[in-house]
Design a protein around this motif. Sequence first.
Motif, PDB file in Angstrom:
ATOM      1  N   GLU A   6       0.632  -1.507  -0.273  1.00  0.00           N
ATOM      2  CA  GLU A   6       0.097   0.215  -0.065  1.00  0.00           C
ATOM      3  C   GLU A   6       1.241   1.097  -0.172  1.00  0.00           C
ATOM      4  O   GLU A   6       0.509   2.141  -0.616  1.00  0.00           O
ATOM      5  CB  GLU A   6      -1.258  -0.165   1.512  1.00  0.00           C
ATOM      6  CG  GLU A   6      -1.499  -1.170   0.507  1.00  0.00           C
ATOM      7  CD  GLU A   6      -2.851  -1.331   1.909  1.00  0.00           C
ATOM      8  OE1 GLU A   6      -3.380  -0.792   2.674  1.00  0.00           O
ATOM      9  OE2 GLU A   6      -4.073  -2.082   1.693  1.00  0.00           O
ATOM     10  N   THR A   7       1.996   1.228   0.254  1.00  0.00           N
ATOM     11  CA  THR A   7       2.752   2.231   0.795  1.00  0.00           C
ATOM     12  C   THR A   7       3.289   2.331  -0.689  1.00  0.00           C
ATOM     13  O   THR A   7       3.441   3.514  -1.199  1.00  0.00           O
ATOM     14  CB  THR A   7       4.099   2.030   1.528  1.00  0.00           C
ATOM     15  OG1 THR A   7       3.201   1.681   2.862  1.00  0.00           O
ATOM     16  CG2 THR A   7       5.274   3.209   1.682  1.00  0.00           C
ATOM     17  N   GLU A   8       3.506   1.320  -1.228  1.00  0.00           N
ATOM     18  CA  GLU A   8       4.256   1.440  -2.844  1.00  0.00           C
ATOM     19  C   GLU A   8       2.807   1.628  -3.604  1.00  0.00           C
ATOM     20  O   GLU A   8       3.339   2.966  -4.300  1.00  0.00           O
ATOM     21  CB  GLU A   8       4.622   0.346  -3.223  1.00  0.00           C
ATOM     22  CG  GLU A   8       5.911  -0.184  -2.372  1.00  0.00           C
ATOM     23  CD  GLU A   8       5.945  -2.196  -3.494  1.00  0.00           C
ATOM     24  OE1 GLU A   8       7.238  -2.420  -2.828  1.00  0.00           O
ATOM     25  OE2 GLU A   8       5.294  -2.705  -3.814  1.00  0.00           O
ATOM     26  N   ALA A   9       1.944   1.706  -3.771  1.00  0.00           N
ATOM     27  CA  ALA A   9       0.633   2.410  -4.282  1.00  0.00           C
ATOM     28  C   ALA A   9       0.263   3.601  -3.538  1.00  0.00           C
ATOM     29  O   ALA A   9       0.682   4.355  -4.834  1.00  0.00           O
ATOM     30  CB  ALA A   9      -0.256   2.183  -3.543  1.00  0.00           C
ATOM     31  N   ARG A  10       0.700   4.138  -2.834  1.00  0.00           N
ATOM     32  CA  ARG A  10       0.606   5.487  -2.277  1.00  0.00           C
ATOM     33  C   ARG A  10       1.559   6.588  -3.599  1.00  0.00           C
ATOM     34  O   ARG A  10       1.331   7.538  -3.832  1.00  0.00           O
ATOM     35  CB  ARG A  10       0.457   5.508  -0.942  1.00  0.00           C
ATOM     36  CG  ARG A  10      -0.667   5.670  -0.163  1.00  0.00           C
ATOM     37  CD  ARG A  10      -0.810   6.419   1.010  1.00  0.00           C
ATOM     38  NE  ARG A  10      -1.446   5.409   1.697  1.00  0.00           N
ATOM     39  CZ  ARG A  10      -1.468   4.379   2.135  1.00  0.00           C
ATOM     40  NH1 ARG A  10      -0.741   3.968   2.662  1.00  0.00           N
ATOM     41  NH2 ARG A  10      -2.307   3.839   3.254  1.00  0.00           N
ATOM     42  N   GLN A  11       2.965   5.885  -3.878  1.00  0.00           N
ATOM     43  CA  GLN A  11       3.648   6.247  -4.175  1.00  0.00           C
ATOM     44  C   GLN A  11       3.570   6.476  -5.335  1.00  0.00           C
ATOM     45  O   GLN A  11       3.713   7.720  -6.743  1.00  0.00           O
ATOM     46  CB  GLN A  11       5.496   6.174  -3.773  1.00  0.00           C
ATOM     47  CG  GLN A  11       6.216   6.167  -2.311  1.00  0.00           C
ATOM     48  CD  GLN A  11       6.859   4.992  -2.267  1.00  0.00           C
ATOM     49  OE1 GLN A  11       7.086   4.472  -2.897  1.00  0.00           O
ATOM     50  NE2 GLN A  11       7.403   5.009  -0.461  1.00  0.00           N
ATOM     51  N   GLU A  12       3.400   5.625  -6.470  1.00  0.00           N
ATOM     52  CA  GLU A  12       2.908   5.098  -7.824  1.00  0.00           C
ATOM     53  C   GLU A  12       2.018   6.084  -8.160  1.00  0.00           C
ATOM     54  O   GLU A  12       1.843   7.461  -8.438  1.00  0.00           O
ATOM     55  CB  GLU A  12       2.293   3.841  -7.821  1.00  0.00           C
ATOM     56  CG  GLU A  12       1.721   3.699  -9.550  1.00  0.00           C
ATOM     57  CD  GLU A  12       0.226   3.264  -9.349  1.00  0.00           C
ATOM     58  OE1 GLU A  12      -1.226   3.729  -9.207  1.00  0.00           O
ATOM     59  OE2 GLU A  12       0.087   2.479  -9.766  1.00  0.00           O
ATOM     60  N   ALA A  13       0.287   6.531  -6.522  1.00  0.00           N
ATOM     61  CA  ALA A  13      -0.778   7.706  -7.676  1.00  0.00           C
ATOM     62  C   ALA A  13       0.184   8.912  -7.287  1.00  0.00           C
ATOM     63  O   ALA A  13      -0.829   9.472  -7.823  1.00  0.00           O
ATOM     64  CB  ALA A  13      -1.889   6.933  -6.129  1.00  0.00           C
ATOM     65  N   LYS A  14       0.849   9.483  -6.495  1.00  0.00           N
ATOM     66  CA  LYS A  14       1.576  10.266  -6.341  1.00  0.00           C
ATOM     67  C   LYS A  14       2.197  11.046  -7.758  1.00  0.00           C
ATOM     68  O   LYS A  14       1.638  11.664  -8.577  1.00  0.00           O
ATOM     69  CB  LYS A  14       2.679  10.533  -5.638  1.00  0.00           C
ATOM     70  CG  LYS A  14       2.500  11.125  -4.268  1.00  0.00           C
ATOM     71  CD  LYS A  14       3.906  11.765  -3.038  1.00  0.00           C
ATOM     72  CE  LYS A  14       2.891  11.857  -2.014  1.00  0.00           C
ATOM     73  NZ  LYS A  14       3.763  11.261  -1.072  1.00  0.00           N
ATOM     74  N   ILE A  15       2.722   9.840  -8.066  1.00  0.00           N
ATOM     75  CA  ILE A  15       3.407  10.286  -9.925  1.00  0.00           C
ATOM     76  C   ILE A  15       2.511   9.981 -10.906  1.00  0.00           C
ATOM     77  O   ILE A  15       2.447  11.063 -11.410  1.00  0.00           O
ATOM     78  CB  ILE A  15       4.695   9.140 -10.021  1.00  0.00           C
ATOM     79  CG1 ILE A  15       5.375   8.828  -8.838  1.00  0.00           C
ATOM     80  CG2 ILE A  15       4.687   8.764 -11.261  1.00  0.00           C
ATOM     81  CD1 ILE A  15       6.337   7.572  -9.968  1.00  0.00           C
ATOM     82  N   LEU A  16       1.361   9.603 -10.401  1.00  0.00           N
ATOM     83  CA  LEU A  16       0.309   9.476 -11.615  1.00  0.00           C
ATOM     84  C   LEU A  16      -1.256  10.635 -11.389  1.00  0.00           C
ATOM     85  O   LEU A  16      -1.954  10.899 -12.559  1.00  0.00           O
ATOM     86  CB  LEU A  16      -0.365   8.117 -11.964  1.00  0.00           C
ATOM     87  CG  LEU A  16       0.256   7.316 -12.379  1.00  0.00           C
ATOM     88  CD1 LEU A  16      -0.511   6.005 -12.234  1.00  0.00           C
ATOM     89  CD2 LEU A  16       0.480   7.616 -13.832  1.00  0.00           C
ATOM     90  N   GLY A  17      -0.986  11.257 -10.756  1.00  0.00           N
ATOM     91  CA  GLY A  17      -2.274  12.396  -9.816  1.00  0.00           C
ATOM     92  C   GLY A  17      -3.890  11.558  -9.921  1.00  0.00           C
ATOM     93  O   GLY A  17      -4.411  12.272  -9.805  1.00  0.00           O
ATOM     94  N   THR A  18      -2.979  10.414  -9.489  1.00  0.00           N
ATOM     95  CA  THR A  18      -4.874   9.870  -9.040  1.00  0.00           C
ATOM     96  C   THR A  18      -5.300   9.372  -7.679  1.00  0.00           C
ATOM     97  O   THR A  18      -4.007   9.557  -6.625  1.00  0.00           O
ATOM     98  CB  THR A  18      -4.247   8.520  -8.991  1.00  0.00           C
ATOM     99  OG1 THR A  18      -3.758   6.888  -9.248  1.00  0.00           O
ATOM    100  CG2 THR A  18      -4.753   8.096 -10.692  1.00  0.00           C
TER     101      THR A  18
END
Length: 486
Positions: free
Chosen positions: A322-334
């Motif tokens: 979930e931490t990785e997913a949050r980092q990803e979402a920051k990059i994608l703006g989601t």
Amino acid sequence: MIMPIIVAPDPEIASRHAASLIRRAIAQKPNASLLLPTGSTPEILYKLLTDKVAGGYLTFAHAQTYNLDEYLDLPQQHAQSYYTFMWKHLFDKIDIKKSNVHIPSSQPKNHQAYCQKYEKKIQKAGIDLAVLGLGQNGHIGFNEPGTSFDSTTHIANLTTSTTKANARFFSSSAEVPHQAITVGLATIMRAKKIILLAFGANKAGVIQKAFEEPPTTEVPASILQNHKDITVILDQESAARLRKTKLYPPVLSGIKLYSRFNLPRGKKIVFFSPHPDDASICSGALLKSLSKNNKVYEIIATTGHRAANHGRGKQQRIKLRETEARQEAKILGTKPIFLRSKFYDNGDELPETDMKKARDLMKKINPDIAFVPNKSDPHPTHAMTRKLALAALPHDISLWSFESPWGPFGHHRFNAVFEFSNSLMSAKLAAIRAHASQTERTPFDEAAHSIAHFRRITIAEQLFSELGQEPLATQPHLELYQITKW
Ligand code: F6R
């Protein structure tokens, strides 16, 4: 004469088709002579041409251009002169030689002599391709209703309907010029090939008159019916009144091409990601683009803890993913939302508690567009996530099924592609790599990169226009979708 007319879904796709024809003409004859219009109609086209030049797909290094017309008595540097328009929208941004650009002078000393000189120059060059817009009163160039079909370059008195239409560009109607210098109808008809573009509902009436009724000087564009090589390119709105003509789509396969120019805006979008990293792997590029002008929620269906090698217990592995997913979402703006569905641990059944959670969430978000795994994705967690999403989503929304490396689309199983640049690919790869616990196991970044490139190569073939032109896509990567109504 009844002629084939191309009708695109929107001005963007129509302009792509025109850009493609221009690129083709210059590829066949690098020193081609082009006759060019100004106005709102060619603005997207000129932007596409400058993009093609910037991308190295097109060069104007040897091409010659001639403009159709120019206002009379408006200083060359005036913001509304056609000289200013052309340099701003095209010439300043492409590699054309200044000496190869020809725009009629707005302040010639001797009108008659200047017109003859401009006409002679054009005849000597020989126009290979003329691109035309269309006035609401049927004018092409500034050949107003009543102009003789035999006319060559001349001074035209603009009609009230034209000065009214052009008033939108000037601060006061008193400023709008009443005269212009324009090439004639005979000059235009001598071009080897002609493309006419017309967009919007306010052109629908004149398009019908110009191409479905007998040629008359009252509708100057109707002379084009007598040309042997003309391509008329319209959008849905300007084509709306045509009844007798055979209409062609610009794209044979019926595949809709999306780029950063024509994406949905102002919508609420949900993306059902089976595992935390699927959104980035399957749709990272599109999601990043969509999140600029839409609210995008990433609904992460499962924890994906089984696929994490690090972390001692299950809870630690969930936290890591979930931490990785949050980092990803920051990059994608989601905005990520974690469903932690029970079906992931409990086997084949979709528990009512999972469905209730998803349904409640959808009620709260009330999305306009939903992304779900595609029907033939064989991965069990992906198939289950599709089931969960369809059980929860409201009807009458736009459903975008996405392609995954586990479930590539078969032939004719997709109807939309999103084309994107190398820099967007870099962002997509960064988003995938935010899931380090996964990419260290399997190089999903490489898989996503390869599939996007592979799709660009193979699908380009299917994006050929009906009349056998080059592919409409210009960017190096594609993501694929099947869009349906749900
Ligand atoms: C301008 C020209 C005109 C325009 C026509 C449509 O160079 O040739 O015939 O094409 O007035 O203008 P827009 O595109 O602004 O609707």
